[in-house]
Design an enzyme around this catalytic site. Structure first.
Site, short mmCIF file in Angstrom:
data_model
loop_
_atom_site.label_atom_id
_atom_site.label_comp_id
_atom_site.label_asym_id
_atom_site.label_seq_id
_atom_site.Cartn_x
_atom_site.Cartn_y
_atom_site.Cartn_z
N CYS A 23 -10.96 -7.48 -0.79
CA CYS A 23 -11.86 -6.73 -1.68
C CYS A 23 -11.69 -7.13 -3.15
O CYS A 23 -12.59 -6.93 -3.95
CB CYS A 23 -11.66 -5.23 -1.52
N HIS A 70 -15.11 -1.99 -7.80
CA HIS A 70 -15.26 -2.29 -6.38
C HIS A 70 -15.74 -1.01 -5.69
O HIS A 70 -15.20 0.08 -5.93
CB HIS A 70 -13.92 -2.74 -5.80
N ASN A 126 -19.01 -0.39 1.54
CA ASN A 126 -17.99 -1.29 1.00
C ASN A 126 -18.28 -2.71 1.52
O ASN A 126 -18.14 -2.98 2.71
CB ASN A 126 -16.61 -0.81 1.46
N1 ACO Z 1 -16.52 10.73 11.32
C1 ACO Z 1 -16.02 11.94 11.61
N2 ACO Z 1 -14.71 12.21 11.57
C2 ACO Z 1 -13.89 11.21 11.21
C3 ACO Z 1 -14.36 9.92 10.91
C4 ACO Z 1 -15.73 9.70 10.98
N3 ACO Z 1 -16.30 8.51 10.68
N4 ACO Z 1 -13.30 9.15 10.59
C5 ACO Z 1 -12.21 9.90 10.68
N5 ACO Z 1 -12.56 11.16 11.06
C6 ACO Z 1 -11.69 12.32 11.30
C7 ACO Z 1 -10.29 11.92 11.66
O1 ACO Z 1 -10.20 11.67 13.05
C8 ACO Z 1 -9.50 13.14 11.26
O2 ACO Z 1 -9.65 14.11 12.24
P1 ACO Z 1 -8.44 15.10 12.62
O3 ACO Z 1 -8.14 15.88 11.36
O4 ACO Z 1 -9.01 15.91 13.73
O5 ACO Z 1 -7.32 14.19 13.01
C9 ACO Z 1 -10.25 13.63 10.00
O6 ACO Z 1 -11.55 13.02 10.06
C10 ACO Z 1 -9.55 13.24 8.71
O7 ACO Z 1 -9.23 11.86 8.74
P2 ACO Z 1 -8.56 11.15 7.54
O8 ACO Z 1 -8.43 9.69 7.84
O9 ACO Z 1 -7.32 11.86 7.16
O10 ACO Z 1 -9.67 11.38 6.42
P3 ACO Z 1 -9.62 11.13 4.88
O11 ACO Z 1 -10.01 12.34 4.16
O12 ACO Z 1 -8.37 10.43 4.45
O13 ACO Z 1 -10.83 10.11 4.70
C11 ACO Z 1 -11.20 7.77 4.38
C12 ACO Z 1 -10.81 8.85 5.34
C13 ACO Z 1 -12.65 7.97 3.99
C14 ACO Z 1 -11.06 6.41 5.05
C15 ACO Z 1 -10.32 7.84 3.12
O14 ACO Z 1 -8.96 7.88 3.46
C16 ACO Z 1 -10.54 6.68 2.22
O15 ACO Z 1 -11.57 6.53 1.63
N6 ACO Z 1 -9.55 5.82 2.01
C17 ACO Z 1 -9.67 4.69 1.18
C18 ACO Z 1 -9.74 3.53 2.02
C19 ACO Z 1 -10.87 2.62 1.69
O16 ACO Z 1 -11.89 2.95 1.14
N7 ACO Z 1 -10.66 1.39 2.06
C20 ACO Z 1 -11.58 0.37 1.90
C21 ACO Z 1 -10.90 -0.93 1.88
S1 ACO Z 1 -9.71 -1.02 0.62
C22 ACO Z 1 -10.50 -0.89 -0.70
O17 ACO Z 1 -11.60 -1.34 -0.73
C23 ACO Z 1 -9.91 -0.21 -1.81
#
Ligand code: ACO
Length: 324
Positions: free
Chosen positions: A114, A251, A281
């Site tokens: 990224c 980004h 993304n």
């Molecule tokens: N739809 C519905 N539910 C979902 C989904 C989905 N697509 N994905 C995960 N869940 C559920 C999980 O199973 C979990 O359920 P549970 O509580 O019953 O176990 C719940 O949602 C929470 O999951 P988390 O992973 O803890 O959710 P979080 O609030 O952390 O959000 C996310 C996830 C959006 C990926 C967040 O952590 C994030 O944005 N992280 C940054 C990572 C990123 O953007 N990376 C891109 C590449 S790196 C970069 O570009 C910087």
């Protein structure tokens, strides 16, 4: 006198097929509400069988060249950032070079996921300033849809495909010139965090392409800290503060990361260019896609001070300050 890289044009390209959250929710156990609330993403573009990283990169490059009025043949350096090349080798940059008809100069790919566009921009800027080339195409292009695990709802909803490109030109300017150009770039990596965001395949290990794996929470936490730190580092290098910025072009990983980073810098949300809602993304393509969008819709104007930043797998991260 000093040599400076001046940005003279931008362009971008997206696959033909747009995929909404609702369309994804029909295939994966997710919902429009969950995706919008956690990420700000509403739509992404997915490459069809006839669209590749190379074809998207070439289309973005053509648009960037058209915006400048220069001849493609005058470009003597192409640096293409991608984690999803058309082939293991040759570099996708060489197929773009051939398609553009500017053979004979330098062309290679850069892999920093990224942050790839920031790395490519830093490399191209250094080569232009050193006199190795005179005009550069810097491209970020990806087809992440090809490395997504479409059974993993935690990752497959986050990414999209696309390409963005800029043309840079080396110019001789006075030492205290206040005109356009790249003013400062800082790049970093910390390989200790490799297991947080990676692809579980590779040429030399499994002999397969592999699928993307991510520990989303940990990535989120590091992203905000690292990005705020490198933005301050770049501003410090040129003796400016966040107040001096006209635009932040980050980004586009997640709207919450963008909001948290802007807040850490006390930068108003109105100065942050956001396209993650439309493009999701797109990894190395996201910064030049967002930059091109904000130039074409008239928000970014000549003379504006624009900060680009990104963070991605590795971890890698970086920022670059440009006077337009
Ligand atoms: N739809 C519905 N539910 C979902 C989904 C989905 N697509 N994905 C995960 N869940 C559920 C999980 O199973 C979990 O359920 P549970 O509580 O019953 O176990 C719940 O949602 C929470 O999951 P988390 O992973 O803890 O959710 P979080 O609030 O952390 O959000 C996310 C996830 C959006 C990926 C967040 O952590 C994030 O944005 N992280 C940054 C990572 C990123 O953007 N990376 C891109 C590449 S790196 C970069 O570009 C910087």
């Amino acid at each position: 006198m000093t040599r400076r890289s001046v940005l003279i044009g931008t362009g971008s390209a997206l696959p033909k097929r747009a995929v909404s959250n609702a369309e994804l929710a029909a295939q994966v156990d997710t919902s429009d509400e969950w995706i919008v609330e956690r990420t700000g993403i509403r739509n992404r573009y997915i490459a069809g069988p006839d669209e590749t990283t190379g074809t998207l990169a070439t289309a973005a490059a053509r648009a960037a060249i058209a915006a400048t009025g220069i001849e493609a043949a005058s470009i003597d350096l192409i640096v293409l950032a991608t984690a999803t090349p058309d082939q293991t080798f040759p570099a996708t940059a060489t197929s773009v070079q051939h398609a553009l008809g500017c053979n004979g100069g330098i062309a290679f790919d850069v892999a920093a996921v990224c942050s790839g566009f920031l790395y490519a921009l830093g490399v191209a800027d250094s080569m232009l300033r050193s006199g190795m080339a005179g005009r550069a195409l810097v491209i970020g292009a990806e087809t992440f849809s090809r490395i997504l695990d479409w059974e993993d709802r935690a990752t497959c909803v986050l990414f999209g495909d696309g390409a963005g490109a800029v043309v840079l030109e080396a110019r001789e300017v006075g030492d205290d010139d206040k005109g356009p150009g790249i003013l400062a770039t800082k790049l970093h990596a910390d390989g200790a965090h490799g297991p947080m965001l990676y692809v579980d395949g590779g040429v030399s290990t499994t002999g397969t392409v592999g699928k993307l794996r991510m520990k989303g929470r940990e990535v989120f936490r590091h992203a905000v800290t690292n990005l705020a730190s490198v933005l301050n580092e770049v501003l410090g290098e040129v003796g400016l503060t966040a107040d001096d910025l006209d635009w932040l072009v980050p980004h586009q990983a997640n709207a919450r990361i963008l909001e948290a980073t802007a807040k850490k810098l006390s930068l108003p949300a109105s100065k942050v260019v956001i396209t993650v809602d439309r493009h999701a993304n797109t990894s190395a393509a996201s910064v030049p896609l967002a930059l091109d969008a904000a130039i074409r819709d008239g928000r970014i104007q000549p003379g504006h001070l624009v900060m680009l930043e990104a963070m991605g797998g590795g971890f890698t991260w970086g920022a670059s300050l440009i006077r337009m």
